[in-house]
Design a protein around this motif. Structure first.
Motif, PDB file in Angstrom:
ATOM      1  N   ALA A   1      37.384  35.352  25.788  1.00 43.57           N
ATOM      2  CA  ALA A   1      36.931  33.509  25.998  1.00 43.57           C
ATOM      3  C   ALA A   1      37.054  34.166  27.524  1.00 43.57           C
ATOM      4  O   ALA A   1      37.993  33.923  27.548  1.00 43.57           O
ATOM      5  CB  ALA A   1      37.325  33.389  25.583  1.00 43.57           C
ATOM      6  N   ILE A   2      35.892  33.410  28.194  1.00 44.17           N
ATOM      7  CA  ILE A   2      36.195  33.034  29.586  1.00 44.17           C
ATOM      8  C   ILE A   2      36.043  32.098  29.595  1.00 44.17           C
ATOM      9  O   ILE A   2      34.948  31.800  29.283  1.00 44.17           O
ATOM     10  CB  ILE A   2      35.214  33.841  30.259  1.00 44.17           C
ATOM     11  N   ARG A   3      36.503  31.032  30.950  1.00 44.97           N
ATOM     12  CA  ARG A   3      36.467  30.582  31.528  1.00 44.97           C
ATOM     13  C   ARG A   3      36.316  30.084  32.581  1.00 44.97           C
ATOM     14  O   ARG A   3      36.808  30.611  33.529  1.00 44.97           O
ATOM     15  CB  ARG A   3      37.008  29.058  30.705  1.00 44.97           C
ATOM     16  N   ASN A   4      34.797  29.687  33.269  1.00 47.36           N
ATOM     17  CA  ASN A   4      34.588  30.209  35.340  1.00 47.36           C
ATOM     18  C   ASN A   4      35.273  28.661  35.006  1.00 47.36           C
ATOM     19  O   ASN A   4      34.952  27.556  34.835  1.00 47.36           O
ATOM     20  CB  ASN A   4      33.685  30.454  35.224  1.00 47.36           C
ATOM     21  N   VAL A   5      36.394  28.774  36.879  1.00 45.80           N
ATOM     22  CA  VAL A   5      36.879  27.379  36.920  1.00 45.80           C
ATOM     23  C   VAL A   5      36.504  26.635  38.323  1.00 45.80           C
ATOM     24  O   VAL A   5      36.196  26.156  38.501  1.00 45.80           O
ATOM     25  CB  VAL A   5      38.610  27.960  37.296  1.00 45.80           C
ATOM     26  N   HIS A   6      35.141  27.273  38.243  1.00 41.16           N
ATOM     27  CA  HIS A   6      33.980  26.875  39.645  1.00 41.16           C
ATOM     28  C   HIS A   6      33.246  25.957  38.663  1.00 41.16           C
ATOM     29  O   HIS A   6      32.902  25.054  39.229  1.00 41.16           O
ATOM     30  CB  HIS A   6      33.409  27.632  40.033  1.00 41.16           C
ATOM     31  N   THR A   7      32.606  26.872  37.520  1.00 44.14           N
ATOM     32  CA  THR A   7      31.213  25.939  36.948  1.00 44.14           C
ATOM     33  C   THR A   7      32.106  25.350  35.347  1.00 44.14           C
ATOM     34  O   THR A   7      31.327  24.421  34.875  1.00 44.14           O
ATOM     35  CB  THR A   7      30.351  26.882  36.418  1.00 44.14           C
ATOM     36  N   ASN A   8      33.273  25.574  35.326  1.00 39.54           N
ATOM     37  CA  ASN A   8      34.005  24.677  34.216  1.00 39.54           C
ATOM     38  C   ASN A   8      33.001  24.987  32.249  1.00 39.54           C
ATOM     39  O   ASN A   8      32.822  25.033  31.433  1.00 39.54           O
ATOM     40  CB  ASN A   8      33.751  23.377  33.729  1.00 39.54           C
ATOM     41  N   GLU A   9      32.236  26.326  33.272  1.00 43.57           N
ATOM     42  CA  GLU A   9      31.373  27.299  31.560  1.00 43.57           C
ATOM     43  C   GLU A   9      32.244  27.974  30.800  1.00 43.57           C
ATOM     44  O   GLU A   9      33.011  28.532  31.640  1.00 43.57           O
ATOM     45  CB  GLU A   9      30.306  27.885  31.916  1.00 43.57           C
ATOM     46  N   THR A  10      32.193  28.174  29.306  1.00 42.24           N
ATOM     47  CA  THR A  10      32.559  29.087  29.059  1.00 42.24           C
ATOM     48  C   THR A  10      31.904  30.352  28.748  1.00 42.24           C
ATOM     49  O   THR A  10      30.800  29.388  27.695  1.00 42.24           O
ATOM     50  CB  THR A  10      33.265  28.185  27.571  1.00 42.24           C
ATOM     51  N   VAL A  11      32.393  30.795  27.592  1.00 40.80           N
ATOM     52  CA  VAL A  11      32.011  32.114  27.188  1.00 40.80           C
ATOM     53  C   VAL A  11      32.890  32.709  26.254  1.00 40.80           C
ATOM     54  O   VAL A  11      34.309  32.580  26.605  1.00 40.80           O
ATOM     55  CB  VAL A  11      31.670  33.665  27.882  1.00 40.80           C
ATOM     56  N   ASP A  12      32.295  33.177  24.398  1.00 34.28           N
ATOM     57  CA  ASP A  12      33.379  33.487  23.571  1.00 34.28           C
ATOM     58  C   ASP A  12      32.722  34.165  23.108  1.00 34.28           C
ATOM     59  O   ASP A  12      31.512  34.139  22.099  1.00 34.28           O
ATOM     60  CB  ASP A  12      33.944  32.385  22.909  1.00 34.28           C
ATOM     61  N   ALA A  13      32.657  35.547  23.049  1.00 30.33           N
ATOM     62  CA  ALA A  13      31.707  36.211  22.581  1.00 30.33           C
ATOM     63  C   ALA A  13      31.868  37.604  22.288  1.00 30.33           C
ATOM     64  O   ALA A  13      32.544  38.588  22.516  1.00 30.33           O
ATOM     65  CB  ALA A  13      30.124  36.288  23.992  1.00 30.33           C
ATOM     66  N   VAL A  14      31.999  38.336  21.034  1.00 23.77           N
ATOM     67  CA  VAL A  14      31.673  39.855  20.508  1.00 23.77           C
ATOM     68  C   VAL A  14      31.142  40.792  21.320  1.00 23.77           C
ATOM     69  O   VAL A  14      29.617  40.519  21.107  1.00 23.77           O
ATOM     70  CB  VAL A  14      31.656  39.467  19.297  1.00 23.77           C
ATOM     71  N   PHE A  15      31.671  41.804  21.821  1.00 20.65           N
ATOM     72  CA  PHE A  15      31.015  42.406  22.549  1.00 20.65           C
ATOM     73  C   PHE A  15      30.782  43.765  22.206  1.00 20.65           C
ATOM     74  O   PHE A  15      29.986  45.143  22.361  1.00 20.65           O
ATOM     75  CB  PHE A  15      31.186  42.318  24.811  1.00 20.65           C
ATOM     76  N   ALA A  16      31.295  43.960  21.384  1.00 20.79           N
ATOM     77  CA  ALA A  16      31.313  45.317  20.779  1.00 20.79           C
ATOM     78  C   ALA A  16      32.321  45.307  18.693  1.00 20.79           C
ATOM     79  O   ALA A  16      32.505  44.457  18.475  1.00 20.79           O
ATOM     80  CB  ALA A  16      32.689  46.608  20.836  1.00 20.79           C
ATOM     81  N   ARG A  17      31.785  45.998  18.149  1.00 24.37           N
ATOM     82  CA  ARG A  17      31.831  45.659  16.353  1.00 24.37           C
ATOM     83  C   ARG A  17      31.195  47.112  15.677  1.00 24.37           C
ATOM     84  O   ARG A  17      30.315  47.832  15.898  1.00 24.37           O
ATOM     85  CB  ARG A  17      31.039  44.708  16.008  1.00 24.37           C
ATOM     86  N   SER A  18      32.315  47.253  15.731  1.00 25.56           N
ATOM     87  CA  SER A  18      32.478  48.685  14.293  1.00 25.56           C
ATOM     88  C   SER A  18      31.756  50.127  15.016  1.00 25.56           C
ATOM     89  O   SER A  18      31.592  50.487  14.846  1.00 25.56           O
ATOM     90  CB  SER A  18      31.746  48.919  13.474  1.00 25.56           C
ATOM     91  N   GLY A  19      32.951  49.803  16.729  1.00 27.86           N
ATOM     92  CA  GLY A  19      32.056  51.189  17.341  1.00 27.86           C
ATOM     93  C   GLY A  19      31.156  50.851  18.329  1.00 27.86           C
ATOM     94  O   GLY A  19      30.354  51.762  18.439  1.00 27.86           O
ATOM     95  N   GLN A  20      30.139  49.880  18.028  1.00 26.83           N
ATOM     96  CA  GLN A  20      29.156  49.706  18.308  1.00 26.83           C
ATOM     97  C   GLN A  20      29.144  49.063  19.657  1.00 26.83           C
ATOM     98  O   GLN A  20      30.015  47.853  19.876  1.00 26.83           O
ATOM     99  CB  GLN A  20      27.508  49.580  17.243  1.00 26.83           C
ATOM    100  N   PHE A  21      28.604  48.446  20.835  1.00 27.04           N
ATOM    101  CA  PHE A  21      27.965  47.782  21.570  1.00 27.04           C
ATOM    102  C   PHE A  21      27.205  46.647  20.653  1.00 27.04           C
ATOM    103  O   PHE A  21      26.425  46.953  20.503  1.00 27.04           O
ATOM    104  CB  PHE A  21      27.788  47.940  22.740  1.00 27.04           C
TER     105      PHE A  21
END
Length: 193
Positions: free
Chosen positions: A47-67
């Protein structure tokens, strides 16, 4: 790395169709590669918030050993050069290192990391070097330009504690910028400043 991150994925509401397609293309091959040292059934999320744009990302990028291609695309977009809008494929080891850092700080998977800088295009990097001032430490061949670095802050965590946790992991470079209010973390060679 501890794989305690089990929660449902969410989507970035501000992600453009063009950005998602570009990020998916960059992350497509990576999604087919297995991720080592991950327990079956577990998920890694950022979960990331860009302090310059105030955009947020909350993402699962890997599951059970796979991207997960969609999660990688969201993170690539969220970590883009906010000055130019350019997106690159971020180093998956960096994403894993950020998860590891969050776990070292004993924070939940949904705890946001505040992003000062992720990917930097060569144009942005050159402009920051030329500008000098607070950016006199900008390297001409910065790890940011390779998609291997972030400058971050974690709400509720002192910079000293964040720096200490990053150093303890030994995952790459750690830069300490208390005057500017952030810690640099990268997956280059292990070093600190």
């Amino acid at each position: 790395m501890d794989a305690r991150l089990v929660s449902e994925p969410s989507r970035l509401p501000q992600l453009s169709r063009r950005g998602l397609i570009g990020g998916a293309a960059l992350g497509g091959i990576a999604a087919l590669m297995p991720l080592p040292a991950m327990a079956a059934g577990s998920e890694w999320r950022l979960a990331i918030r860009n302090v310059h744009t105030n955009e947020t990302v909350d993402a699962v990028f890997a599951r059970s050993g796979q991207f997960v291609a969609s999660g990688l695309a969201e993170l690539n977009h969220g970590l883009r050069d906010w000055r130019t809008g350019e997106v690159t494929q971020m180093d998956r080891r960096l994403l894993a290192l950020l998860v590891q850092l969050r776990e070292k700080l004993d924070l939940s998977g949904r705890s946001k990391i505040e992003l000062i800088s992720g990917y930097r295009s060569p144009h942005t990097n050159a402009a920051l070097r030329a500008r000098g001032g607070a950016h006199t430490g900008v390297a001409s061949t910065s790890q940011h330009m390779l998609g291997k670095a972030t400058d971050i802050v974690v709400p509720g965590v002192t910079l000293d504690k964040l720096r200490g946790a990053a150093l303890a992991l030994g995952g790459g470079g750690v830069g300490y910028y208390p005057r500017d209010g952030f810690v640099h973390v990268d997956t280059g060679r292990v070093r600190h400043w």
